[in-house]
Design an enzyme around this catalytic site. Structure first.
Site, PDB file in Angstrom:
ATOM      1  N   CYS A  10       0.865  -1.179   0.000  1.00  0.00           N
ATOM      2  CA  CYS A  10       0.000   0.000   0.000  1.00  0.00           C
ATOM      3  C   CYS A  10       0.901   1.228   0.000  1.00  0.00           C
ATOM      4  O   CYS A  10       2.103   1.122   0.268  1.00  0.00           O
ATOM      5  CB  CYS A  10      -0.940   0.001   1.199  1.00  0.00           C
ATOM      6  N   HIS A 566     -25.543 -25.889  18.759  1.00  0.00           N
ATOM      7  CA  HIS A 566     -24.863 -25.318  19.913  1.00  0.00           C
ATOM      8  C   HIS A 566     -25.763 -24.317  20.615  1.00  0.00           C
ATOM      9  O   HIS A 566     -26.620 -23.682  19.995  1.00  0.00           O
ATOM     10  CB  HIS A 566     -23.544 -24.646  19.523  1.00  0.00           C
TER      11      HIS A 566
END
Length: 650
Positions: A10, A566
């Site tokens: 970058c 779950h």
């Protein structure tokens, strides 16, 4: 196994570079791809790709907002994207390289697909060339500014005219070194803009053109044309050199073109044009802009602060951020430090604000986000705005307005408090090093902005886990009503268990290799019965309601014959996993349509829902991606045999 290489970079070479690398690495591991990522950050190339790596690679990904040399990848599939794509779409990029959509890079004879790809790469070239120059310029202005700040802090003397460093002191030498570094700002900016456009032959004309732009004596100006002149000189040099390179010359002259003819001719053209045509008008424009900014008072300065604060925060290191940062840096060179002051405050507010938000209200954030918050807070202290990106990427509609408003508030207070910054950088680190004027107001402005961001984002966000909705049945209601106060007290006394591998919370008694149930609910009942018998849960009915509420949000049938129901509930006394095998499978509404044969039921106490829940899911998901392991589990004949296999999950 597919082998893919990647390069990330970058303009600044700090956060985006490494975030893209990390996300690509994780995505490769998740997709079962052998991936190696080279980073081209501010400290140079790390984890460099070797010739052998490139020879063995099936494809290359370049995720960069600055030019990355592609010559070494000739003959390989090459996908070139922006660094943000590497951060946000790593799985998609890897999967694309695995297909035939990506063209093979051939520098000399491009295919039609490669030509199309090059057209995409050339989108917005002005920004790409400018950011290439900025990325090389930043180290010079940061080093120069910090050295000057340190010299003023440690060696400066208070005088009626301000802080002055004695001429014969050691710190005067340090200040001079800093000033020397700072003086390279415009020439380096111009030089590497030209390099981005015309490659290495553009370097000398660009640097010399930048020097002329910064030195007004060439065209009768006291101030020079500043960073605006440097940008113009860089683009001028780049395109002039590019035009010269296209001139056809005899073969005997070709060898000396790039090292003698092109640099000399390009430098002469740029120097003459800037000295006699461009320099004076640009210098006048820059002087007028500088005087206008110096003269801003009252409402006009507040408007400027609002604009700068918003630009810094809105894309967290992207184009708007860089433009505002470059503007503030240029004003430092002109002796106007009160433009960079508000910018330096705004820079640190998004990451620190989001970090503080995760500390103030943990219910609004997943455990992984809370960990990210710690890193974000730390990055903010050193002026790295990109620390807020993970939060903005996940929840842009709430996060981006919050950080923009916070940065605007901090920027305005800094402007009203005459906060100055003598270094092209931001965050508390510059104040600690003595680079900031009006330090108290700097910290007040930053604190207000951080609090605005943290409070606003937490007001906008919802809790990540609300209490599960109860199934409206008489049995369910009865179960809730029968929960006594004594039972509630018992439920809070959960057992503390350190989870390092699955068998820390699974026993042979919680395993059944031949489940009898033929429907989802029947299988759930069998596994719940085992949890209840082992003392893991207080109320089977209440826990089942929790599981059904979770299934209503979305199926836990993951596909590949796996289901992981779950539930997080106060009826759970300790974390545990029950496991069962249904050889013919049951319909679990799985994502891929397969019937669930391997069923793992996770029970977690409500007060331990964060790390425990995610850790267990992570362990299971990672191991169950192995097809051979799934087959071994399906063939397990006894509890003991299955337990030995589960003991390998960590």
């Amino acid at each position: 196994m597919t082998k893919i290489l990647a390069v990330t970079a970058c303009p600044v070479g700090i956060a985006h570079t490494y975030m893209a690398a990390e996300n690509l690495q994780k995505a490769g591991e998740d997709l079962g791809v052998d991936i190696k990522v080279e980073t081209q950050g501010s400290i140079g190339v790390e984890n460099a790709l070797t010739d052998e790596d490139i020879r063995q690679a099936d494809g290359i990904i370049i995720a960069s907002d600055k030019d990355v040399s592609k010559e070494r990848f000739v003959g390989k599939k090459l996908l070139v994207v922006g660094v943000q794509d590497g951060i946000r779409r790593p799985e998609e990029l890897i999967q694309k390289v695995q297909t035939n959509e990506v063209p093979i890079y051939n520098a000399g004879n491009d295919t039609i697909q490669a030509v199309k790809q090059k057209k995409k790469e050339k989108e917005n070239p002005i920004y790409r060339h400018l950011m290439n120059g900025v990325s090389y310029m930043i180290p010079f202005i940061v080093v120069g500014g910090l050295l000057i700040a340190i010299a003023l802090t440690l060696g400066g003397k208070q005088t009626p005219g301000g802080i002055v460093i004695p001429e014969d002191s050691f710190w005067k030498t340090i200040e001079s070194i800093g000033a020397a570094s700072f003086s390279f700002m415009v020439p380096i900016l111009a030089g590497f803009i030209a390099v981005s456009i015309a490659d290495r032959p553009g370097l000398a004309p660009g640097v010399i053109g930048g020097f002329i732009a910064a030195n007004g004596s060439f065209y009768g100006s006291e101030a020079g044309a500043g960073f605006i002149g440097g940008i113009i000189a860089g683009f001028l040099a780049g395109y002039v050199v590019l035009a010269i390179k296209k001139i056809k010359v005899p073969k005997s002259v070709q060898p000396i073109m790039p090292i003698i003819v092109v640099p000399i001719l390009g430098t002469l053209i740029v120097g003459i044009l800037f000295s006699f045509v461009i320099g004076a008008p640009v210098a006048s424009l820059f002087e007028a802009l500088t005087e206008w900014l110096k003269g801003m008072q009252g409402a006009s300065s507040i408007v400027l602060a609002l604009i700068l604060g918003a630009m810094i925060a809105v894309d967290m290191g992207g184009p708007f951020n860089k433009v505002a940062f470059l503007f503030g840096s240029a004003m430092i060179a002109e002796g106007n430090y009160e433009i960079m002051g508000p910018i330096a405050v705004a820079i640190c507010i998004p990451p620190i604000g989001m970090g503080l938000a995760t500390f103030l209200n943990k219910r609004k954030y997943q455990p992984a986000e809370r960990e990210t918050g710690k890193a974000s807070f730390t990055m903010g202290l050193f002026g790295i705005t990109e620390g807020a990106i993970p939060f903005a990427a996940q929840d842009p509609l709430r996060v981006i307005p919050s950080i923009v408003v916070g940065s605007m508030a901090g920027s305005v207070i800094a402007m009203m408090g005459s906060v100055g910054d003598r270094v092209a950088h931001g965050g508390p680190i510059v104040a600690i090093l003595g680079a900031v004027d009006n330090v108290v107001m700097f910290f007040i402005a930053a604190l207000v902005g951080v609090l605005v961001t943290a409070i606003m984002v937490n007001l906008l966000k919802k809790d990540v886990d609300s209490e599960p909705a109860m199934v409206s049945s008489s049995a369910g209601n009865a179960a809730v009503e029968n929960t006594s106060a004594d039972e509630t007290i018992q439920q809070t006394e959960t057992e503390e268990i350190e989870i390092h591998k699955l068998t820390d919370i699974t026993t042979p008694e919680l395993i059944k290799t031949r489940l009898n149930g033929t429907t989802r609910d029947e299988v759930m009942d069998e596994l719940i019965k085992m949890l209840n018998a082992s003392g893991v849960i207080e109320s089977a009915d209440t826990y089942k309601e929790t599981l059904l509420a979770r299934e209503a949000e979305g199926t836990t049938g993951l596909g590949m014959n796996i289901a992981i129901p779950h539930g997080k509930s106060s009826t759970v006394r300790k974390p545990a996993v029950a496991f069962g095998i249904q050889s013919t499978g049951v319909d679990w509404n799985s994502m891929d349509g397969t019937r669930a044969k391997l069923i793992f039921m996770i029970a977690v106490p409500k007060e331990r829902e964060g790390n425990d829940h995610l850790k267990i899911l992570q362990m299971l998901s990672r191991r169950l991606m192995d097809e051979s392991f799934r087959e071994q589990l399906l063939e397990a004949e006894s509890k003991e045999e299955a337990y030995k296999l589960l003991d390998t999950i960590s």
